[in-house]
Design an enzyme around this catalytic site. Structure first.
Site, PDB file in Angstrom:
ATOM      1  N   LEU A  78      64.278  97.843  84.493  1.00  0.00           N
ATOM      2  CA  LEU A  78      63.247  97.165  85.376  1.00  0.00           C
ATOM      3  C   LEU A  78      63.642  97.208  86.576  1.00  0.00           C
ATOM      4  CD1 LEU A  78      62.779  94.368  82.908  1.00  0.00           C
ATOM      5  CD2 LEU A  78      61.965  96.717  82.812  1.00  0.00           C
ATOM      6  N   ASP A 106      67.092 100.750  91.184  1.00  0.00           N
ATOM      7  CA  ASP A 106      67.591 100.950  92.572  1.00  0.00           C
ATOM      8  C   ASP A 106      66.707 102.122  92.991  1.00  0.00           C
ATOM      9  OD1 ASP A 106      68.791 101.284  94.995  1.00  0.00           O
ATOM     10  OD2 ASP A 106      70.872 100.830  94.222  1.00  0.00           O
ATOM     11  N   GLU A 148      63.187  88.238  87.780  1.00  0.00           N
ATOM     12  CA  GLU A 148      63.481  87.842  89.132  1.00  0.00           C
ATOM     13  C   GLU A 148      62.851  88.702  90.085  1.00  0.00           C
ATOM     14  OE1 GLU A 148      65.857  87.596  86.907  1.00  0.00           O
ATOM     15  OE2 GLU A 148      66.256  85.632  86.737  1.00  0.00           O
TER      16      GLU A 148
END
Lengths: 252, 433
Positions: free
Chosen positions: A149, A152, A228
């Site tokens: 998820l 980078d 997040e």
């Protein structure tokens, strides 16, 4: 308890670790030599350390359960926490390269276990470079779900080999996933989304889930809401790009 | 002090040395030795040196050769190395039929059993394949494009080996890992399916070899490592069958107790055909260890240690033909500091590996004198560059090979202060004052 009271890293109201004390760089070099301990082989993974309630250190044998979900680059662990209660019988692990972030997730899980007795015992986190050491943690076909998820993006072409989804690394993920196991990927970077989709589409051991299957899968909704990073994208009104693929037997 | 020395090693390429390598034609038609960028081949059949012809370039290689290998029942010879070139030679016409350019330095080569594909691996962990469809049109000298088929994540691949039945390709890396991949029918489309990972070594894996067994068509894999063990694997499942602490069991550690363990890294393995023996070259051992592989019990044990008397000969490479008449050994390095000759090599052979004494059940091996080596002094002159070489040079050579291997493959450990010091040079952390 007294120690917790004094620990400034732990919030007094929620008893959860506070993120501001675990700030880390956004990126970590996956190519550098690793100096953290790595299990020699999957049989050397210490389950009693990861899941002390389910694998009491005193008992050598008994529980033969194995980790089935792996969140690669779990970040601050939002998805794992949601999955933990959704699949209470399944062992899951987060893998994160940044040590401070791993520390945070560790503290978060510990605090949740204390606050909710009997819950969150099936979730754990480990600091490792999953691009190098997946085979050291999981046997062939051991996993049923893998999550990538908001990885980078590594925009520069010369850094594409650092991307966690790449044609050759997919071989290793296909090895760790059992037939029928599912790879979940999501990103807010369109270019990376296309790249991940292209890699998976081009790999003979993965096939895309149909729209109906995506609709029926409970986990798909969590991809953009539980993490997040996903919440940040939603807050800023950003777009997300998702690719969900199933591990299949290659047709030769 | 030591750290400064290591730091130097990081930056100067002058200190980089390559060990001498040897390859034997499967039917012992010829012997090839590579040292530095020098490739030397001797025709054993006719007893004369061979000069290879490469119409595209002279010299053949511009930098250290890291692999030489015969394949396809002796029809091919492949050489490759630090100049990022893979040269495929036809052993009949003695011409270079293909020159393949690699993006990175080449560290390992394997030739498929049918001779249709050459695989090579680079220092970034990618394994490439080249198809050799036009092998028999020997006149066409063309350059081929290689296709990546699999990759170890940015880790130097140290060895590539096809299984005995050709169904699998095994690749070993410096991250302690051995990957066994199904070699597909159409390799140019990629090799996706991983059969197993063989995990158990605690240092870099330096070499691989397959031991043949009639009941097991794929063969058993043996691997040597910087952790000074040789291990036996079942490649179908990746399970570790046995571990042989070679240096400890061969008595190396006692005689040399002070030295740290990595001094006894395994440098090369050579499975002896038609037997269950494996010859092992170890850093610091002037000789070879023969391991016996018991395939019904799935165990690996020391059969015999053959010392080379009278000279400091620590082999850097081993080789044998399919009849296993001789075990050939080479020692040497590409460029030795403080020495006048640019490259040093010494070749020796052991006979008697196939003859078991019926009374004692022991092998009657003999380390051949220079005159008794097949090809005699002529062979030695060609392969060594000269007939006689001073002895102390070889000890220095063995030492520099050891250091070079360590610098290349061992993970560097830095103290906290040292790490901070190194980080200071990083661009993203320029101190803001």
């Amino acid at each position: 308890m007294l120690k917790n009271e004094a620990n400034p890293n732990i919030s007094k109201t929620t008893r959860l670790p506070r993120k501001r004390f675990y700030r880390a760089r956004a990126h970590s070099n996956p190519l550098s030599d690793s100096h953290f301990p790595v299990p020699i082989s999957p049989s050397h993974v210490d389950y009693s350390l990861c899941y002390p309630q389910l694998f009491p250190p005193s008992k050598q044998v008994g529980n033969s359960k194995k980790i089935q979900f792996a969140d690669i680059g779990c970040g601050f662990g939002g998805l794992l926490i949601s999955l933990s209660t959704l699949f209470p019988e399944t062992l899951m692990i987060g893998m994160e390269l940044r040590d401070k972030v791993t520390e945070y997730v560790k503290e978060r899980i510990l605090a949740l276990r204390v606050a909710n007795p009997g819950q969150y015992n099936n979730v754990s986190v480990v600091r490792t470079n999953s691009m190098k050491y997946i085979p050291n943690y999981f046997e062939k076909g051991q996993l049923s779900k893998m999550f990538f998820l908001f990885p980078d993006p590594h925009f520069k072409e010369k850094n594409h080999r650092r991307r966690v989804i790449s044609p050759h690394l997919l071989d290793e993920y296909a090895y760790a996933l059992g037939v029928g196991g599912i790879m979940y990927t999501i990103t807010d970077v369109e270019e990376l989304g296309e790249w991940m989709k292209a890699c998976l589409e081009g790999h003979p051991m993965f096939e895309a889930l149909t729209d109906e299957e995506l609709e029926a899968d409970l986990v798909v909704k969590l991809l953009s809401t539980a993490t997040e990073e996903g919440q940040k994208v939603a807050r800023n009104g950003g777009q997300t790009f998702r690719a969900v693929y199933r591990r299949i037997v290659p047709t030769i | 002090m030591e750290e400064t020395a290591m730091e130097d090693g990081d930056h100067s390429r002058d200190r980089e040395v390559a060990p001498a390598l040897i390859a034997i034609h499967p039917t012992q038609e010829s012997v090839a030795v590579a040292v530095g960028s020098d490739l030397r081949v001797f025709d054993l059949h006719n007893g004369c040196p061979i000069s290879l012809v490469d119409d595209s370039s002279e010299p053949f290689h511009l930098d250290s050769i890291r692999v030489i290998r015969y394949g396809a029942k002796g029809k091919l010879l492949v050489t490759a190395g630090d100049d990022k070139l893979v040269k495929i030679w036809n052993t009949d016409t003695r011409r270079c039929i293909y020159t393949v350019s690699s993006e990175k330095r080449v560290s390992a080569v394997a030739i498929s059993n049918d001779g249709l594909f050459v695989c090579f691996a680079d220092k970034f962990g990618v394994v490439w394949v080249v198809g050799l469809d036009g092998l028999h049109e020997t006149q066409t000298l063309s350059s081929k494009k290689a296709v990546p088929i699999l990759a170890h994540y940015c880790s130097i691949i140290t060895s590539l080996e096809f299984s005995t039945d050709g169904r699998f390709i095994a690749s070993a890396d410096r991250d302690f890992k051995i990957r066994v991949t199904v070699f597909p029918k159409k390799p140019l489309d990629g090799a996706y399916e991983i059969q197993s990972f063989c995990l158990g070594h605690t240092e870099y894996v330096s070499c691989l070899a397959f031991v043949c067994a009639l009941e097991y068509p794929e063969g058993f894999l043996v691997s040597g490592s910087g952790d000074s063990t040789v291990r036996l694997w079942d490649i179908a499942s990746g399970s570790l069958l046995d571990t042989c602490e070679v240096s400890a069991e061969a008595g190396l550690v006692e005689s040399n107790g002070k030295e740290d363990e990595c001094c006894f890294a395994i440098t090369d393995l050579c499975a002896i055909p038609n037997s269950s023996l494996v010859a092992v070259a170890i850093q610091g051992l002037p000789g070879v260890v023969l391991l016996s592989c018991n395939l019904s019990d799935k165990t690996l044990s020391i059969f015999k240690v053959i010392y080379i008397e009278g000279e400091a000969f620590i082999p850097t490479g081993l080789g044998t033909s399919s009849s296993a008449e001789f075990l050939w050994m080479v020692t040497g390095v590409s460029n030795l500091q403080g020495s006048d000759s640019t490259s040093l090599t010494r070749v020796k052979a052991i006979s008697g590996l196939t003859k078991i004494n019926p009374d004692s059940g022991e092998l009657e091996t003999t380390v051949l004198e220079d005159n008794d080596v097949p090809g005699g002094m002529q062979l030695l002159e060609k392969l060594q560059g000269s007939a006689s070489i001073k002895e102390e040079v070889f000890l220095a050579a063995a030492e520099s090979v050891k250091i070079a291997m360590r610098n290349l493959l061992i993970k560097k450990q830095y103290s906290v202060e040292r790490r901070d010091f190194r980080k200071r040079g990083r661009n993203d952390r320029k101190i803001k004052h």
